[in-house]
Design a protein around this motif. Structure first.
Motif, short mmCIF file in Angstrom:
data_model
loop_
_atom_site.label_atom_id
_atom_site.label_comp_id
_atom_site.label_asym_id
_atom_site.label_seq_id
_atom_site.Cartn_x
_atom_site.Cartn_y
_atom_site.Cartn_z
N ASN A 171 0.73 -1.18 -0.01
CA ASN A 171 -0.04 0.05 -0.03
C ASN A 171 0.98 1.37 0.09
O ASN A 171 0.46 2.26 -0.65
CB ASN A 171 -1.02 0.06 1.18
CG ASN A 171 -2.16 -0.84 0.91
OD1 ASN A 171 -2.34 -1.33 -0.21
ND2 ASN A 171 -2.44 -1.49 2.16
N GLU A 172 1.86 1.34 0.82
CA GLU A 172 2.91 2.38 0.77
C GLU A 172 3.53 2.73 -0.62
O GLU A 172 3.50 3.83 -1.21
CB GLU A 172 4.00 2.20 1.77
CG GLU A 172 3.75 2.30 3.18
CD GLU A 172 4.76 1.96 4.16
OE1 GLU A 172 5.05 2.77 4.95
OE2 GLU A 172 5.37 1.04 4.09
N LEU A 173 3.97 1.64 -1.33
CA LEU A 173 4.36 1.69 -2.45
C LEU A 173 3.42 2.01 -3.59
O LEU A 173 3.91 3.06 -4.58
CB LEU A 173 5.22 0.45 -2.95
CG LEU A 173 6.49 0.14 -2.12
CD1 LEU A 173 7.01 -1.23 -2.43
CD2 LEU A 173 7.65 1.20 -2.63
N ASP A 174 2.02 1.57 -3.37
CA ASP A 174 1.34 2.09 -4.44
C ASP A 174 0.97 3.33 -4.41
O ASP A 174 0.77 4.30 -5.23
CB ASP A 174 -0.07 1.34 -4.18
CG ASP A 174 -1.31 1.52 -4.87
OD1 ASP A 174 -1.18 1.29 -6.07
OD2 ASP A 174 -2.21 2.39 -4.33
N ILE A 175 0.86 4.03 -3.15
CA ILE A 175 0.67 5.39 -3.03
C ILE A 175 1.68 6.33 -3.69
O ILE A 175 1.65 7.34 -4.28
CB ILE A 175 0.47 5.84 -1.46
CG1 ILE A 175 -0.82 5.30 -0.84
CG2 ILE A 175 0.48 7.39 -1.31
CD1 ILE A 175 -1.17 5.51 0.63
N MET A 176 3.12 5.99 -3.42
CA MET A 176 4.18 6.49 -4.01
C MET A 176 4.17 6.48 -5.53
O MET A 176 4.53 7.38 -6.16
CB MET A 176 5.33 5.68 -3.46
CG MET A 176 5.59 5.97 -1.72
SD MET A 176 6.69 4.87 -1.35
CE MET A 176 8.28 5.66 -1.96
N LEU A 177 3.90 5.17 -6.12
CA LEU A 177 3.68 5.21 -7.55
C LEU A 177 2.39 6.16 -7.94
O LEU A 177 2.65 6.78 -9.39
CB LEU A 177 3.46 3.86 -7.89
CG LEU A 177 4.80 2.89 -8.00
CD1 LEU A 177 4.50 1.37 -8.16
CD2 LEU A 177 5.73 3.17 -8.84
N GLN A 178 1.59 6.06 -7.30
CA GLN A 178 0.38 6.94 -8.05
C GLN A 178 0.87 8.21 -7.89
O GLN A 178 0.45 9.31 -9.03
CB GLN A 178 -0.79 6.74 -6.85
CG GLN A 178 -1.51 5.55 -7.29
CD GLN A 178 -2.82 5.29 -6.66
OE1 GLN A 178 -3.69 6.15 -6.63
NE2 GLN A 178 -2.93 4.42 -5.64
N GLU A 179 1.67 8.80 -7.00
CA GLU A 179 2.13 10.17 -6.95
C GLU A 179 2.99 10.26 -8.19
O GLU A 179 3.33 11.66 -8.51
CB GLU A 179 2.90 10.42 -5.74
CG GLU A 179 2.09 10.64 -4.38
CD GLU A 179 2.50 10.45 -2.95
OE1 GLU A 179 3.88 10.41 -2.99
OE2 GLU A 179 1.99 10.86 -1.83
#
Length: 253
Positions: A171-179
């Motif tokens: 989930n953390e990495l997902d947020i970072m990639l979306q950014e």
């Protein structure tokens, strides 16, 4: 540097050349390990799995499992490194699984490479001419990987990273990639099925403007990036070893 490491390095350099937006990411250290490469080819010789496997086994990889995914038109070989390097998932699209018109269009295209004795090399470019746009659309309707192969050739479709080895949650990495403009899609789930032991998110890379055979240019998708995370109780094996669905495992090959 071992031959196995050289192969992995060649695959990575070719992958980021094809996907510069992934090469430009700085969300984790550049030294972070790739968990696996998914290399896609087709059943037509000399690009078949049987033709390509010796390249990897002679350079240190071990052919440990085969999978048959008839509903997806794929055969898959799972290759393990001797060390801690990336695993290889060699995916062979079965030309016979395509509708007749699409099958003939793809085979007519790839046979224009002018040779049946070419040896694949990691990082090699498409060995046949670029298709025209109508052929590409025909192949897209038949199978996304048929269209992808027609414009790219046998190559790494995507690289996978294990969240545990990146010391971040999915989930953390997902947020970072979306950014950074990358959004996960479920559109590849029916193309690259995964085991229930693994949670995967696939991020298509930015489409690229390519010139087709008639000189016209169109934006097309060229693959992506996968993040994977083992489910609780999945065991101590490497995530790549657990990635593919066990019901598709071939006991004899």
């Amino acid at each position: 540097m071992s031959e196995e490491h050289q192969v992995a390095q060649q695959l990575w350099l070719d992958y980021v050349h094809l996907h510069p937006d992934i090469g430009a990411l700085r969300l984790w250290p550049t030294s972070s390990p790739v968990e696996y490469f998914t290399l896609v080819t087709l059943s037509q010789s000399p690009w078949s799995m049987a033709s390509m496997l010796p390249l990897f086994t002679e350079r240190g990889y071990q052919d440990i499992h085969r999978y048959a995914m008839a509903d997806c038109g794929l055969l898959v070989a799972l290759l393990a490194p001797h060390g801690d390097g990336p695993w290889l998932i060699l995916v062979e699209l079965q030309a016979t699984s395509l509708p007749r018109q699409a099958r003939e269009a793809l085979l007519n295209l790839v046979q224009q490479d002018g040779s049946d004795t070419i040896t694949y090399q990691p990082g090699a470019m498409r060995p046949w001419p670029m298709p025209d746009w109508n052929t590409y659309q025909l192949l897209t309707r038949a199978h996304p990987l048929a269209a992808w192969l027609s414009i790219v050739g046998p190559r790494v479709h995507h690289a996978g990273f294990d969240c545990q080895r990146l010391s971040r949650s999915l989930n953390e990495l997902d947020i970072m990639l979306q950014e950074h403009g990358l959004t996960a899609t479920s559109q590849v789930d029916h193309i690259f099925p995964v085991s229930a032991l693994i949670e995967q998110r696939f991020y298509p890379t930015c489409s690229q403007l390519l010139p087709f055979a008639a000189g016209d240019e169109h934006r097309v998708p060229l693959g992506g990036l996968a993040l994977i995370q083992k489910q609780l109780g999945a065991g101590q094996e490497r995530s790549a070893e657990l990635l593919l669905p066990p019901h598709a495992l071939c006991e004899i090959f």
